[in-house]
Write an enzyme that holds these catalytic residues in place. Structure first.
Site, mmCIF file in Angstrom:
data_model
loop_
_atom_site.group_PDB
_atom_site.id
_atom_site.type_symbol
_atom_site.label_atom_id
_atom_site.label_comp_id
_atom_site.label_asym_id
_atom_site.label_seq_id
_atom_site.Cartn_x
_atom_site.Cartn_y
_atom_site.Cartn_z
ATOM 1 C CG ASP A 98 -2.477 0.746 1.412
ATOM 2 O OD1 ASP A 98 -2.037 2.125 0.826
ATOM 3 O OD2 ASP A 98 -3.121 -0.103 1.740
ATOM 4 C CG ASP A 199 -4.743 5.855 1.317
ATOM 5 O OD1 ASP A 199 -5.752 4.935 0.888
ATOM 6 O OD2 ASP A 199 -4.474 6.563 1.912
ATOM 7 C CD GLU A 248 -9.454 4.328 -0.790
ATOM 8 O OE1 GLU A 248 -9.686 3.873 0.040
ATOM 9 O OE2 GLU A 248 -7.959 5.554 -0.359
ATOM 10 C CG HIS A 322 -8.744 -1.265 5.327
ATOM 11 N ND1 HIS A 322 -8.932 -1.239 3.895
ATOM 12 C CD2 HIS A 322 -8.214 0.360 5.521
ATOM 13 C CE1 HIS A 322 -7.546 0.119 3.444
ATOM 14 N NE2 HIS A 322 -8.203 0.686 4.538
ATOM 15 C CG ASP A 323 -11.255 2.319 4.104
ATOM 16 O OD1 ASP A 323 -10.525 2.206 5.537
ATOM 17 O OD2 ASP A 323 -10.793 2.856 3.792
HETATM 18 O O1 TEU Z 1 -9.789 5.709 2.871
HETATM 19 C C1 TEU Z 1 -10.146 7.195 1.878
HETATM 20 C C2 TEU Z 1 -11.405 7.711 2.069
HETATM 21 O O2 TEU Z 1 -11.507 8.525 1.915
HETATM 22 C C3 TEU Z 1 -11.882 6.286 2.544
HETATM 23 O O3 TEU Z 1 -12.432 5.407 1.896
HETATM 24 C C4 TEU Z 1 -12.537 6.467 3.864
HETATM 25 O O4 TEU Z 1 -12.139 5.949 4.790
HETATM 26 C C5 TEU Z 1 -13.558 6.782 4.102
HETATM 27 O O5 TEU Z 1 -14.666 6.989 3.231
HETATM 28 C C6 TEU Z 1 -14.425 7.235 5.688
HETATM 29 O O6 TEU Z 1 -15.860 7.437 5.459
HETATM 30 C C7 TEU Z 1 -7.973 5.310 2.498
HETATM 31 C C8 TEU Z 1 -7.719 4.338 3.262
HETATM 32 O O7 TEU Z 1 -8.383 3.244 3.041
HETATM 33 C C9 TEU Z 1 -8.138 4.515 4.901
HETATM 34 O O8 TEU Z 1 -7.729 3.180 5.887
HETATM 35 C C10 TEU Z 1 -7.613 5.304 5.594
HETATM 36 O O9 TEU Z 1 -7.956 6.490 6.521
HETATM 37 C C11 TEU Z 1 -7.545 6.727 4.594
HETATM 38 O O10 TEU Z 1 -7.296 7.008 2.936
HETATM 39 C C12 TEU Z 1 -6.200 7.878 4.411
HETATM 40 O O11 TEU Z 1 -5.534 7.545 4.244
#
Ligand code: TEU
Length: 545
Positions: A98, A199, A248, A322-323
């Site tokens: 990542d 990311d 992403e 994971h989100d």
């Molecule tokens: O996530 C980006 C992101 O905007 C989302 O998936 C976010 O967690 C969600 O919109 C919240 O409601 C990435 C990563 O996957 C995440 O774990 C990180 O926290 C984020 O970037 C910041 O690096």
């Protein structure tokens, strides 16, 4: 097309902190992943993607990186990562890391030098801006709540953080920043990794710093120079190597995603978008208790399938990460064991028969559920705890907030991997950093391996089918009966072949449309077809003959 075309691959996502702990400190580690590689080879996936394992204060579980060249001690050492890569390669598994380069941790050396010091050579690595009439430079909101600018008292300026206050956005308009970031990527390419997940990479080009009448997204999402930057990154790093990359993309468009992932443009191999997962938001708001809008889900998935196919781009397809909450609890049902099993299999089938690269998030393959926590003390995620405080401030009662978190919190997917029915699911011999769900006694890898009818074997079968039949990778898609209230039906076409996928998103038996025949060879199915009806959460894939 070649046997080794990366597009035929399936990726397994590992959240190291919650995967397997070998030290007894309650948190997973790299050695823990190595121990489980045989299991992943048995499942049959081609790639593993590790969420960030670099040095980090872990305010956002590693998405806040303080040193891109070091491994977080909590996870192990560089030697461990080397072993992990070697051992993976022995099993024909490739490894993706990542890369988080929209922002760094405020503990990063660059930021530490830049903060409170206008003369620092690193000041322009970030966005420091003057206040506007005693207010932050703009009214943009951080994705984790509150204003997106944080005050630096010594210099009387603010810095931008689209995420947590300890995640400062990098200034990609500075060529030195971009060069430094390419060095990081090249370092890990030389180290021996096979691919990268980038990311929030569509947020790196910021437009003007102006007030928004919404939350500010329009000023930094798919920004003015983003395609130029990604093309440049491709040329300076992985572009001519055999590497799989996925970006992403936050709140993006089909048009931009075609550009990001069409090979002719030399940006990335593939794209994640999230539109199909916002179908249980009320009025577009995440922190609400909503219900699946099934029509919307189908329309969005199909629009993206058709649009990206026509534009020559490539989707990453997924239900879980994971989100996101666990899909079986979200779009299926975990109310009973039978419903859980059936709906997990059905959801797997619908997704894996789409075009794109499927991602399986750890535990999804055994149908892991949301943990259904009932106290705020069980939550760990910074976004969830911020949201809790914010909803309290707005006057919501505690019970309502907990119901919303139960449905939407990112911690729903971050509970420890359930390996067996032993204490803490055999994830750790110590105290897990976050609670293990009660259902670990019945839902665990050991039980799943021993039961040929389990969800795990459906995933295995779906992966095998993708490897074996080109139609799944290359075929076009044709939505059918799109307005049907319970059924999700589509055809795939490739050369002279047609496959039909039928899935029932309701718990009840449902009549198939009268003119839909079911003749052909059944490639995978769960549930039954009796008297023209498909059983609750049943699905079937038919190869037409
Ligand atoms: O996530 C980006 C992101 O905007 C989302 O998936 C976010 O967690 C969600 O919109 C919240 O409601 C990435 C990563 O996957 C995440 O774990 C990180 O926290 C984020 O970037 C910041 O690096």
């Amino acid at each position: 097309m070649s046997q080794h075309d990366w597009r035929k691959s399936v990726v397994y996502q590992i959240y190291p902190k919650s995967f397997n702990d070998t030290t007894g400190n309650g948190q997973g580690d790299l050695q823990g992943i190595i121990e489980k590689l045989d299991y992943l080879a048995f499942l049959g996936v081609d790639y593993i993607w590790l969420t960030p394992v670099y040095e980090s204060p872990m305010n956002d579980n590693g998405y806040d990186i303080s040193n891109y060249f070091k491994i977080n001690e909590q996870f192990g050492t560089k030697e461990d990562l080397e072993t992990l890569i070697d051992e993976s390669h022995k099993r024909n598994l490739k490894v993706m890391l990542d890369i988080v380069i929209n922002h760094t941790s405020t503990e990063h050396e660059w930021f530490k030098s830049a903060y409170e010091n206008k003369e620092s050579p690193y000041r322009d690595y970030y966005f420091f801006r003057k206040s506007k009439d005693g207010q932050p430079p703009t009214n943009w909101e951080s994705k984790f709540g509150g204003n997106a600018w944080q005050y630096d008292p010594v210099t009387d300026e603010y810095y931008l953080h689209l995420f947590d206050v300890t995640q400062a956005d990098l200034n990609w308009d500075n060529t030195e920043v971009r060069r430094a970031l390419y060095d990081i990527i090249n370092y890990w390419i030389d180290f021996g990794v096979d691919g990268f997940r980038f990311d929030v990479i569509n947020l790196v080009s910021k437009d003007e710093f102006k007030d928004s009448n919404k939350i500010g997204k329009e000023f930094y999402t798919d920004g003015p120079r983003v395609h130029e930057y990604l093309h440049e990154m491709n040329r300076h790093t992985f572009g001519d190597k055999e590497m799989m990359t996925v970006g992403e993309m936050s709140s993006t468009t089909i048009e931009d995603c075609i550009k990001y992932s069409n090979p002719e443009r030399q940006e990335l191999s593939s794209v994640f978008n999230f539109h199909h997962l916002k179908v249980d938001y009320v009025n577009g708001e995440k922190w609400t208790k909503g219900q699946l809008d099934f029509q919307k889900l189908k329309h969005i998935l199909m629009e993206w399938q058709l649009g990206i196919h026509q534009g020559g781009g490539w989707n990453a397809i997924f239900w879980c990460n994971h989100d996101q909450p666990r899909v079986v609890s979200r779009f299926g049902s975990d109310a009973t064991e039978a419903l859980r099993e059936q709906s997990a299999k059905m959801l797997a089938t619908v997704l894996h028969m789409l075009q794109g690269t499927p991602y399986i998030y750890q535990g999804e393959e055994i149908g892991m559920t949301n943990p259904h926590f009932n106290s705020i003390d069980q939550y760990r995620d910074v976004e969830s705890t911020n949201a809790f405080a914010e909803m309290k401030r707005k006057g919501y009662d505690a019970a309502t907030i907990l119901e919303i978190l139960d449905q939407k919190s990112r911690d729903n997917s971050r509970t420890p991997m359930q390996w067996s029915n032993e204490t803490n699911g055999d994830f750790t011999s110590g105290t897990p950093w976050i609670d293990v769900p009660d259902n670990v006694a019945s839902i665990n890898v050991e039980a799943a391996i021993n039961d040929k009818q389990s969800v795990l074997y459906t995933y295995r079968r779906l992966i095998q089918l993708r490897h074996e039949y080109d139609i799944i990778t290359y075929g076009s898609i044709e939505p059918l009966y799109i307005g049907h209230e319970q059924l999700f039906i589509y055809n795939r076409h490739y050369n002279e072949e047609t496959w039909t996928v039928i899935a029932n998103f309701s718990q009840k038996r449902v009549c198939l449309p009268e003119d839909l025949t079911v003749e052909g060879e059944i490639m995978v199915s769960n549930g039954e077809l009796i008297d023209g009806k498909i059983s609750g959460f049943g699905s079937i894939v038919i190869k037409r003959v």
